[in-house]
Design a protein around this motif. Sequence first.
Motif: not given
Length: 446
Positions: A79, A115, A118, A120-121, A126, A133-134, A136
Amino acid sequence: MLGGLYGSRLSTCSSREGETTPSALTSFPSSQVFFAYFCMTLALSRTQLLEWTHDDDSRIAKAKAVAFYSLVVLIHDTKQLVAKHVRHSITTALKNGSTAIRAHALRRSNALKAWQSNPYALAWDNKNGPHGNYTDLTLILSDDHNTPLTQLHHASTSYSYHELAQHLLKMKAKSYSAPISGSGIFLTSLSMASNFLIKYGAGFPDPHLFASNIFTHMLTLLRIHLVPWHKEYPDRTSRYRAPLPDWWMIIKRSSSSPNIPLSISQDITHTLTQQLVFDKNAPWSIPSTLSEMKDLWQKNILPQDWDLKHASLDRLRLNPDSEYVAHAYDYVAKNFTSSNWVHHLALIIGILFSRVAPTIFWSKDLGYTNHTDSASITAHIRSFPWIKSQSKYHKGVTSPMPFITMVTTTLISFLDPLSPFYSYLDRQNNQQGKPWTSKHGIFLLF
């Protein structure tokens, strides 16, 4: 302060497990060592509190906890890697004078915040969809507001969970190679976790296999589906090692191939389309039918159909006596906001008018020579039937674009006290001037 708060717990962790700081860690910055120890302290103090790490065998429970918290650090570092890469461009774009650029930057900023929050980023999905997520990530990493979102760079390499676990555990101190970022603390935590896992696996036939199996298990539970990877070298004459935020390795979650959804491009497009509809500041276009407008009526910015090029202002700008007309359009382009009811109503009328005007034509049979005042002329024109042109060669203006731009601007210019044309009328005793009337006709407010 942090040292005083956590110092006793850290020393308790070290003495309880019979461990001292591994020699490899002496080369890491002290802050990284501290936070690595802090994570391990949390891990070893919560082995029975986390459902995923609970086990009747205390060695397995501790090993699961250590692997869990070290991989949480990997997610955190990823992140940070992405955020550091995009933060400057987002901040700069948010200050840009272009409404479209600012709106795109705001969407990127919101996507980044969502993101980052989250846990589970690194999963595909999501709450927004199977590739949320992808999608995002593609939006976060998209600098150009004019370029459609596309897939990220996918590495040709693809590890299974077990292969990734083995890859991670083979990392050496200072070995900042994908997926490990040199600016994070995961490598420090990994060095400690590796020592702990080998220690806890000492009673098993193969301690190294025990460690990789524990990591494999936690990679699965944390739903890590993709990790940052290094740029691939096309000619193999050079070797890239550091992970890049726009290069990703897809985890092979089956024995045969990576789980790259076949519909990912369509999903990105669909998700972005949904975001653009509900984001009041996102770029938008008027749909083919007004019944499709729905939430688009609430947009804060002008549609992409509204464009200065549709107003043909170049010649007006060259003449000092007529440039005030161009200034009226410039004002709307820079200052439009639907929070101003005049602006919002003007756009609505402009859109509605654009759907009617291109199909209304003047019939030669309908004259107005007997009408001399504006009121009677207006009443006479309103009595005309709505007809389509019968001529094969003269269809009139059939594009709605000029009407959207010109009608909206005309209404705002007459009704917004801050409009430069409104001020022009005050100075000219409400005389609109020939450049204006030649372009728009005479506009009368009753």
